[in-house]
Design a protein around this motif. Structure first.
Motif, PDB file in Angstrom:
ATOM      1  N   GLY A 187       0.810  -1.211   0.000  1.00 16.69           N
ATOM      2  CA  GLY A 187       0.000   0.000   0.000  1.00 16.69           C
ATOM      3  C   GLY A 187       0.844   1.262   0.000  1.00 16.69           C
ATOM      4  O   GLY A 187       0.389   2.303   0.457  1.00 16.69           O
ATOM      5  N   GLY A 188       2.070   1.149  -0.494  1.00 17.77           N
ATOM      6  CA  GLY A 188       2.917   2.323  -0.599  1.00 17.77           C
ATOM      7  C   GLY A 188       4.010   2.423   0.438  1.00 17.77           C
ATOM      8  O   GLY A 188       4.786   3.390   0.411  1.00 17.77           O
ATOM      9  N   ALA A 189       4.110   1.469   1.373  1.00 15.49           N
ATOM     10  CA  ALA A 189       5.208   1.507   2.347  1.00 15.49           C
ATOM     11  C   ALA A 189       6.531   1.336   1.613  1.00 15.49           C
ATOM     12  O   ALA A 189       6.680   0.441   0.779  1.00 15.49           O
ATOM     13  CB  ALA A 189       5.042   0.405   3.386  1.00 15.49           C
ATOM     14  N   SER A 190       7.499   2.190   1.945  1.00 16.05           N
ATOM     15  CA  SER A 190       8.791   2.119   1.260  1.00 16.05           C
ATOM     16  C   SER A 190       9.862   1.435   2.095  1.00 16.05           C
ATOM     17  O   SER A 190      10.936   1.116   1.581  1.00 16.05           O
ATOM     18  CB  SER A 190       9.270   3.525   0.883  1.00 16.05           C
ATOM     19  OG  SER A 190       9.424   4.329   2.034  1.00 16.05           O
ATOM     20  N   VAL A 191       9.587   1.203   3.394  1.00 15.50           N
ATOM     21  CA  VAL A 191      10.528   0.530   4.293  1.00 15.50           C
ATOM     22  C   VAL A 191       9.745  -0.496   5.098  1.00 15.50           C
ATOM     23  O   VAL A 191       8.731  -0.152   5.720  1.00 15.50           O
ATOM     24  CB  VAL A 191      11.222   1.534   5.248  1.00 15.50           C
ATOM     25  CG1 VAL A 191      12.155   0.808   6.214  1.00 15.50           C
ATOM     26  CG2 VAL A 191      11.996   2.587   4.462  1.00 15.50           C
ATOM     27  N   ASN A 192      10.205  -1.738   5.110  1.00 10.23           N
ATOM     28  CA  ASN A 192       9.520  -2.795   5.858  1.00 10.23           C
ATOM     29  C   ASN A 192      10.070  -2.855   7.286  1.00 10.23           C
ATOM     30  O   ASN A 192      10.741  -3.808   7.688  1.00 10.23           O
ATOM     31  CB  ASN A 192       9.680  -4.143   5.157  1.00 10.23           C
ATOM     32  CG  ASN A 192       8.856  -5.231   5.833  1.00 10.23           C
ATOM     33  OD1 ASN A 192       7.976  -4.947   6.648  1.00 10.23           O
ATOM     34  ND2 ASN A 192       9.142  -6.482   5.504  1.00 10.23           N
ATOM     35  N   HIS A 193       9.784  -1.802   8.036  1.00 13.79           N
ATOM     36  CA  HIS A 193      10.171  -1.685   9.448  1.00 13.79           C
ATOM     37  C   HIS A 193       9.119  -0.779  10.065  1.00 13.79           C
ATOM     38  O   HIS A 193       8.896   0.327   9.559  1.00 13.79           O
ATOM     39  CB  HIS A 193      11.574  -1.082   9.562  1.00 13.79           C
ATOM     40  CG  HIS A 193      12.174  -1.181  10.933  1.00 13.79           C
ATOM     41  ND1 HIS A 193      13.403  -0.621  11.240  1.00 13.79           N
ATOM     42  CD2 HIS A 193      11.739  -1.764  12.075  1.00 13.79           C
ATOM     43  CE1 HIS A 193      13.693  -0.867  12.504  1.00 13.79           C
ATOM     44  NE2 HIS A 193      12.692  -1.549  13.037  1.00 13.79           N
ATOM     45  N   LEU A 194       8.463  -1.223  11.121  1.00 17.40           N
ATOM     46  CA  LEU A 194       7.245  -0.572  11.581  1.00 17.40           C
ATOM     47  C   LEU A 194       7.442   0.921  11.827  1.00 17.40           C
ATOM     48  O   LEU A 194       8.292   1.326  12.623  1.00 17.40           O
ATOM     49  CB  LEU A 194       6.730  -1.252  12.852  1.00 17.40           C
ATOM     50  CG  LEU A 194       5.404  -0.709  13.398  1.00 17.40           C
ATOM     51  CD1 LEU A 194       4.310  -0.742  12.349  1.00 17.40           C
ATOM     52  CD2 LEU A 194       4.981  -1.493  14.641  1.00 17.40           C
ATOM     53  N   HIS A 195       6.635   1.717  11.141  1.00 13.99           N
ATOM     54  CA  HIS A 195       6.689   3.167  11.287  1.00 13.99           C
ATOM     55  C   HIS A 195       5.372   3.775  10.851  1.00 13.99           C
ATOM     56  O   HIS A 195       4.643   3.217  10.032  1.00 13.99           O
ATOM     57  CB  HIS A 195       7.831   3.771  10.455  1.00 13.99           C
ATOM     58  CG  HIS A 195       7.661   3.613   8.967  1.00 13.99           C
ATOM     59  ND1 HIS A 195       7.826   2.405   8.311  1.00 13.99           N
ATOM     60  CD2 HIS A 195       7.336   4.515   7.993  1.00 13.99           C
ATOM     61  CE1 HIS A 195       7.618   2.569   7.013  1.00 13.99           C
ATOM     62  NE2 HIS A 195       7.307   3.840   6.792  1.00 13.99           N
ATOM     63  N   LEU A 196       5.073   4.921  11.426  1.00 13.25           N
ATOM     64  CA  LEU A 196       3.958   5.749  10.994  1.00 13.25           C
ATOM     65  C   LEU A 196       4.513   7.117  10.624  1.00 13.25           C
ATOM     66  O   LEU A 196       5.677   7.424  10.902  1.00 13.25           O
ATOM     67  CB  LEU A 196       2.893   5.876  12.087  1.00 13.25           C
ATOM     68  CG  LEU A 196       2.174   4.569  12.461  1.00 13.25           C
ATOM     69  CD1 LEU A 196       2.841   3.926  13.669  1.00 13.25           C
ATOM     70  CD2 LEU A 196       0.691   4.810  12.761  1.00 13.25           C
ATOM     71  N   HIS A 197       3.677   7.920  10.004  1.00  6.71           N
ATOM     72  CA  HIS A 197       4.061   9.266   9.591  1.00  6.71           C
ATOM     73  C   HIS A 197       3.283  10.301  10.389  1.00  6.71           C
ATOM     74  O   HIS A 197       2.118  10.088  10.748  1.00  6.71           O
ATOM     75  CB  HIS A 197       3.759   9.484   8.101  1.00  6.71           C
ATOM     76  CG  HIS A 197       4.577   8.647   7.180  1.00  6.71           C
ATOM     77  ND1 HIS A 197       5.745   9.091   6.604  1.00  6.71           N
ATOM     78  CD2 HIS A 197       4.399   7.372   6.732  1.00  6.71           C
ATOM     79  CE1 HIS A 197       6.251   8.141   5.840  1.00  6.71           C
ATOM     80  NE2 HIS A 197       5.456   7.087   5.903  1.00  6.71           N
ATOM     81  N   GLY A 198       3.926  11.431  10.636  1.00 11.79           N
ATOM     82  CA  GLY A 198       3.242  12.608  11.147  1.00 11.79           C
ATOM     83  C   GLY A 198       3.618  13.784  10.267  1.00 11.79           C
ATOM     84  O   GLY A 198       4.789  13.942   9.913  1.00 11.79           O
ATOM     85  N   LEU A 199       2.644  14.590   9.878  1.00 14.15           N
ATOM     86  CA  LEU A 199       2.970  15.736   9.029  1.00 14.15           C
ATOM     87  C   LEU A 199       1.897  16.806   9.136  1.00 14.15           C
ATOM     88  O   LEU A 199       0.740  16.525   9.466  1.00 14.15           O
ATOM     89  CB  LEU A 199       3.181  15.330   7.576  1.00 14.15           C
ATOM     90  CG  LEU A 199       2.024  14.835   6.730  1.00 14.15           C
ATOM     91  CD1 LEU A 199       2.419  14.870   5.246  1.00 14.15           C
ATOM     92  CD2 LEU A 199       1.631  13.409   7.089  1.00 14.15           C
ATOM     93  N   TYR A 200       2.330  18.026   8.883  1.00 14.39           N
ATOM     94  CA  TYR A 200       1.450  19.192   8.905  1.00 14.39           C
ATOM     95  C   TYR A 200       1.014  19.490   7.471  1.00 14.39           C
ATOM     96  O   TYR A 200       1.848  19.730   6.602  1.00 14.39           O
ATOM     97  CB  TYR A 200       2.185  20.408   9.469  1.00 14.39           C
ATOM     98  CG  TYR A 200       2.575  20.288  10.921  1.00 14.39           C
ATOM     99  CD1 TYR A 200       1.785  20.829  11.932  1.00 14.39           C
ATOM    100  CD2 TYR A 200       3.752  19.635  11.287  1.00 14.39           C
ATOM    101  CE1 TYR A 200       2.146  20.727  13.267  1.00 14.39           C
ATOM    102  CE2 TYR A 200       4.126  19.526  12.615  1.00 14.39           C
ATOM    103  CZ  TYR A 200       3.320  20.073  13.601  1.00 14.39           C
ATOM    104  OH  TYR A 200       3.689  19.966  14.926  1.00 14.39           O
TER     105      TYR A 200
END
Length: 355
Positions: A187-200
Motif C-alpha cells: 500500500g505504498g510503504a517504502s521501508v519494511n520496518h514498523l513506522h507511521l508518519h506525522g505531518l502538517y
C-alpha cells in the motif's frame, strides 16, 4: 525533557500527560492557533536538522494548486522528493518479514532523532513510547516518522500500541492540519520496518467533516474524497485505545483477505457530520485496496495515504501543470475494490467489530 534508555538511541524524552492534550483545537478559517509545546519542540528540532543539512534536499515552499472539479484534489509539485528519496524496498507479499540486510530505522543517524514520546499518568496504561525522527525525504515542513522501538525489528504491520501512541501525538498538536498515517506493505510503504508518519498539511480536507454511512456501532463508510474509506471516531483520549484496537483488528482482517491498507488520522467532526451533535474528535480512516508490489508501468504517481486523502505530491512540472481531476481519480481508483466487494467487506468488518 529527560534522557533515553541506556544502550539505545538516546534522544531527549518528551514527557506528556493528559493535560497536554489539545482537546479543542482551532478549526480552519480563524486566526492561526498558538502552537502547543509538542508543535514547538517538533518544528524547532525539524528546522534545526534542515539547517544542519540532514535531509536529502532542502524543502522550500511547494507550488500548490487545487484541481478543478467536485473532489477538489490538492496537487503539489515536489520534484526533489521524486529524484532524491531513497528507492523503496522491494516487497513481495503482505507478510514479508523484517530484513536486517535492507535499510531500516536502526541505521538512522543519532542526529535524525528528535525526541522520544513518553506519556506519564492516565487515562489508562500509557501507550508504547515512540521515537520521533525526521523523514529525510519530506513531503511538507514538519514531516516526521513515528517509530516504535526500532531495535525490536518489527515488520510494517500495523500494531495497536503503536497506533495508539500516534493518535495521542495527534492530540498533542494544536494545528488543525497535523495528521498521522500509515502505509502498509503493498500500500505504498517504502521501508519494511514498523513506522507511521506525522505531518502538517496546511489545508482542510473534505474527509474531515463529510458524513459517513453507518455500518455498525463503531464503523462507518466515508465516501468523501477520491476513495471510500472505513471510518472510526474517537471523541476524546479515553476512546483512543478501543479505536486503535478496532482499526488494527480490521487491518488484520484485510491482510487475511489479501488486501493492503492505508490509515490516516485527522481532527474532524463526528461520523454524522457537522451539526449532528457532539464535538470534534479524531477521525481515523482505513482504506482497503488491491496490493501493489513494485512500480506499475504507466502510473503517473504512486498511490499511498496522501493520495487517498486527496493530496497529490507530483514528481514533475508538466504533470503538475496538466493533470486533471479525472486523470488523477482514475490513477487512484484503479487500486480500489469494486463496489460489491467494498459492500461485502464492510459487512464483514461490521460483524467482526460487533463481536
Amino acid at each position: 525533557m529527560a534522557g533515553g534508555e541506556p544502550g539505545e538511541p538516546n534522544p531527549e524524552e518528551f514527557l506528556y500527560g493528559e493535560e497536554d492534550f489539545v482537546l479543542q483545537a482551532a478549526g480552519w478559517g480563524g486566526p492561526d492557533p498558538a502552537p502547543s509545546r509538542f508543535d514547538r519542540v517538533l518544528l524547532a528540532g525539524w528546522s534545526d536538522r534542515m539547517e544542519r543539512g540532514l535531509f536529502r534536499y532542502r524543502l522550500g515552499p511547494l507550488p500548490t494548486r487545487v484541481l478543478p472539479g467536485p473532489v477538489r484534489l490538492v496537487a503539489q509539485l515536489n520534484e526533489q522528493r521524486s529524484a532524491q528519496r531513497r528507492p523503496p524496498q522491494p516487497v513481495r507479499s503482505l507478510r514479508d518479514p523484517f530484513d536486517p540486510g535492507a535499510f531500516n530505522f536502526t541505521r538512522l543517524r543519532p542526529a535524525e532523532l528528535l525526541f522520544r514520546l513518553r506519556r506519564t499518568g492516565g487515562p489508562g496504561p500509557p501507550p508504547e513510547p515512540l521515537l520521533v525522527a525526521i523523514n529525510a525525504s519530506p513531503l511538507e515542513r514538519g514531516h516526521v516518522l513515528l517509530l516504535p522501538e526500532p531495535a525490536r525489528r518489527l515488520p510494517q504491520a500495523l500494531a495497536a500500541p503503536a497506533l495508539r501512541g500516534a493518535l495521542e501525538a495527534a492530540l498533542l498538536s494544536a494545528h488543525p492540519g497535523f495528521r498521522v498515517g500509515f502505509n502498509g506493505l503493498g500500500g505504498g510503504a517504502s521501508v519494511n520496518h514498523l513506522h507511521l508518519h506525522g505531518l502538517y498539511l496546511d489545508r482542510p480536507l473534505p474527509l474531515e467533516e463529510a458524513p459517513a454511512e453507518p455500518l455498525g456501532p463503531r464503523l462507518g463508510l466515508l465516501r468523501a474524497g477520491p476513495a471510500p474509506a472505513f471510518l472510526f471516531f474517537a471523541p476524546g483520549p479515553a476512546e483512543l485505545e478501543p479505536v486503535s484496537r478496532a482499526v488494527c483488528r480490521a487491518a488484520e482482517h484485510l491482510g487475511g483477505a489479501g488486501l493492503a491498507c492505508n490509515v490516516l488520522a485527522t481532527r474532524g467532526e463526528p461520523p454524522a457530520g457537522p451539526g449532528a451533535g457532539g464535538g470534534r474528535g479524531l477521525r481515523v480512516l482505513l482504506w482497503a485496496r488491491r496490493p501493489l508490489f513494485g512500480p506499475k508501468a504507466g502510473e503517473p504517481f504512486a498511490v499511498a495515504l496522501c493520495e487517498l486523502a486527496g493530496l497529490l505530491p507530483l514528481p514533475n512540472e508538466p504533470l503538475y501543470r496538466d493533470i486533471t481531476e479525472a486523470q488523477a481519480l482514475s490513477a487512484i481508483r484503479q487500486h480500489l475494490l469494486p463496489e460489491p466487494e467494498l459492500r461485502l467487506l464492510g459487512g464483514e468488518l461490521a460483524r467482526l467489530l460487533g463481536d
